[in-house]
Design an enzyme around this catalytic site. Structure first.
Site, PDB file in Angstrom:
ATOM      1  N   CYS A   1      40.848  39.826  35.900  1.00  0.00           N
ATOM      2  CA  CYS A   1      41.885  40.082  34.904  1.00  0.00           C
ATOM      3  C   CYS A   1      43.060  39.124  35.055  1.00  0.00           C
ATOM      4  O   CYS A   1      43.757  38.846  34.099  1.00  0.00           O
ATOM      5  CB  CYS A   1      42.407  41.513  35.032  1.00  0.00           C
ATOM      6  SG  CYS A   1      41.098  42.698  35.165  1.00  0.00           S
TER       7      CYS A   1
ATOM      8  N   ASN B   1      40.048  44.955  45.534  1.00  0.00           N
ATOM      9  CA  ASN B   1      39.075  44.124  44.826  1.00  0.00           C
ATOM     10  C   ASN B   1      39.251  42.630  45.061  1.00  0.00           C
ATOM     11  O   ASN B   1      38.352  41.854  44.772  1.00  0.00           O
ATOM     12  CB  ASN B   1      39.146  44.408  43.317  1.00  0.00           C
ATOM     13  CG  ASN B   1      40.551  44.327  42.783  1.00  0.00           C
ATOM     14  OD1 ASN B   1      41.442  45.066  43.211  1.00  0.00           O
ATOM     15  ND2 ASN B   1      40.788  43.419  41.867  1.00  0.00           N
TER      16      ASN B   1
HETATM   17  N1  PLP Z   1      39.805  49.063  39.568  1.00  0.00           N
HETATM   18  C1  PLP Z   1      39.344  48.082  40.345  1.00  0.00           C
HETATM   19  C2  PLP Z   1      39.625  48.126  41.815  1.00  0.00           C
HETATM   20  C3  PLP Z   1      38.608  47.033  39.799  1.00  0.00           C
HETATM   21  O1  PLP Z   1      38.161  46.057  40.596  1.00  0.00           O
HETATM   22  C4  PLP Z   1      38.365  47.029  38.407  1.00  0.00           C
HETATM   23  C5  PLP Z   1      37.641  45.900  37.784  1.00  0.00           C
HETATM   24  O2  PLP Z   1      37.686  44.782  38.246  1.00  0.00           O
HETATM   25  C6  PLP Z   1      38.857  48.083  37.633  1.00  0.00           C
HETATM   26  C7  PLP Z   1      39.577  49.076  38.240  1.00  0.00           C
HETATM   27  C8  PLP Z   1      38.610  48.135  36.161  1.00  0.00           C
HETATM   28  O3  PLP Z   1      37.290  48.561  35.904  1.00  0.00           O
HETATM   29  P1  PLP Z   1      36.607  48.282  34.485  1.00  0.00           P
HETATM   30  O4  PLP Z   1      36.320  46.809  34.426  1.00  0.00           O
HETATM   31  O5  PLP Z   1      35.360  49.116  34.510  1.00  0.00           O
HETATM   32  O6  PLP Z   1      37.570  48.735  33.440  1.00  0.00           O
END
Ligand code: PLP
Length: 413
Positions: free
Chosen positions: A357, A179
């Site tokens: 995050c 991400n």
């Molecule tokens: N996994 C990845 C690769 C992400 O990019 C994200 C969110 O940025 C998440 C998990 C978490 O998803 P959610 O925001 O729906 O909890």
């Protein structure tokens, strides 16, 4: 615009311009943070509305209000399952990608220890925090976790995953695409290897669902996490794929909803929104990918030509078409990463330095550090992530504003 030398933000001093209010009012806004979240597609909102207002029945009720909601839930499940190449019964709605990652990895790990005595998990050091923190908490439960190193392009090599396997390995969790830097992993190879050895394979496909082809059968995936708000759907809903026959403990105790795998009243409007968003995104996937790759290449070329001190993070070709991640090389330029983002924000440009995050934590990205960037370079990074509304003018504007900001707050060494 009036220039002030600095402003105290959360304990640190940032060099910023203070615009007058009229300027802010008329300012161009460029949203380049689609990896953090996307705006809701109006068509998605329209599809959801009746399920908030008229069709509000509890999908577990047997009367007609309930059955109307259940039909919509089933149809939504079917739409998403089809896109993934899964069966309807293999898809469970949850609150988002974070819950899916937690529920799948913890659920399988706890079940395998009781069932087969296996207690070893293999993952990578560039996973999203939803996976990394899940694994950390499993270590507190006395599971053993191997965090495979990613290479300098942010790629987790299947060979290194294979080397980490032990007789006690029960689950491998490697993300489909990262991400922060967009690098896409060869998950079908990892999945094939895992299946041959009777190890379950989980992939976090939150950033790739409806952006790259994802087929759970072709890619040998046993468990998969997806989320709606990354694809112009509503926040607060995601789904997990659990291949038929896989044994898993449930994370949330309660009623028998979602085939007993996820208790709690089903969120029908959000499920309808998720399925509508998935259908629309999947239809436009190829055209958008092509268009976004063009914009990414344009921005990359402009940056490369103008800034000799910029480093590009992520694999040059095996990468998501809408993410461009750059760092300012600390050996060649001194520039404060936070001031950079703050000044871009003042110019109306929304970007981050890592995942949503971790941004704001002032800590450099764990992904960039894992890829070998030094702390100062990792801190001076920008992730541009484009989306359906991004235009060529947005890219030109962003480049021009960045050029002005860098010459104002950067010091060439
Ligand atoms: N996994 C990845 C690769 C992400 O990019 C994200 C969110 O940025 C998440 C998990 C978490 O998803 P959610 O925001 O729906 O909890």
């Amino acid at each position: 615009m009036a220039e002030t030398p600095c402003r105290n933000i959360g304990g640190g001093f940032l060099f910023v311009d203070v615009p007058n209010p009229m300027y802010i009012f008329n300012m161009r806004k460029v949203y380049l943070d689609h990896t953090a979240t996307t705006p809701l597609d109006p068509e998605v909102l329209e599809a959801m509305m009746p399920y908030f207002l008229q069709k509000f029945g509890n999908a577990s009720s047997i009367h007609r209000f309930g059955q109307e909601s259940k039909a919509a839930l089933d149809e939504s499940r079917n739409t998403i399952a089809k896109i993934l190449g899964a069966q309807q019964g293999e898809l469970i709605f949850v609150s988002g990608g974070t819950e899916a990652d937690n529920a799948l990895i913890k659920g399988v790990a706890r079940n395998m220890r009781t069932g087969s005595g296996k207690d070893h998990i293999v993952t990578s050091n560039i996973e999203h925090h939803a996976v990394l923190e899940t694994c950390k908490s499993l270590e507190d439960e006395k599971f053993t976790v191997t965090y495979v190193d990613a290479d300098a392009d942010g790629c987790v090599s299947p060979e290194n995953v294979f080397k980490a396997i032990r007789p006690s390995t029960g689950i491998i969790s490697i993300m489909h695409a990262n991400n922060e830097v967009g690098t896409v992993n060869r998950i079908e190879t990892i999945g094939r290897f895992a299946r041959e050895r009777n190890i379950l394979f989980h992939t976090d496909a939150v950033q790739t669902f409806c952006k790259l082809p994802v087929n759970v059968a072709d890619m040998n995936i046993d468990l998969l996490s997806i989320s709606a708000h990354k694809i112009y759907g509503p926040k607060g809903i995601g789904a997990m794929f659990i291949r038929k026959g896989v044994q898993i403990d449930r994370l949330i105790d309660g009623g028998a909803q979602e085939r007993g795998r996820r208790a709690g009243t089903e969120n029908v409007p959000l499920a309808v929104g998720f399925a509508t968003a998935a259908r629309l995104m999947n239809q436009s996937r190829e055209n958008q990918s092509h268009r976004l790759l063009g914009l990414k290449n344009k921005l990359r070329s402009m940056l490369k030509e103008r800034f000799p001190f910029v480093l590009f993070n992520g694999h040059p070709s095996e990468s998501l078409p809408h993410i461009l991640n750059i760092s300012f090389d600390s050996r060649k330029i001194r520039i404060d990463g936070e001031s950079l983002l703050f000044n871009l924000d003042l110019a109306g440009i929304a970007v981050t330095s890592g995942s949503a995050c971790t941004s704001g934590s002032q800590e450099p990205s764990h992904v960039l550090l894992a890829m070998g960037r030094d702390r100062a370079t990792a801190k001076a990074s920008i992730r541009f992530s484009m989306g359906n509304s991004t235009t060529e003018e947005d890219i030109n504007y962003t480049f021009n504003e960045l050029e002005k900001i860098v010459s104002r707050i950067g010091t060439i060494l």
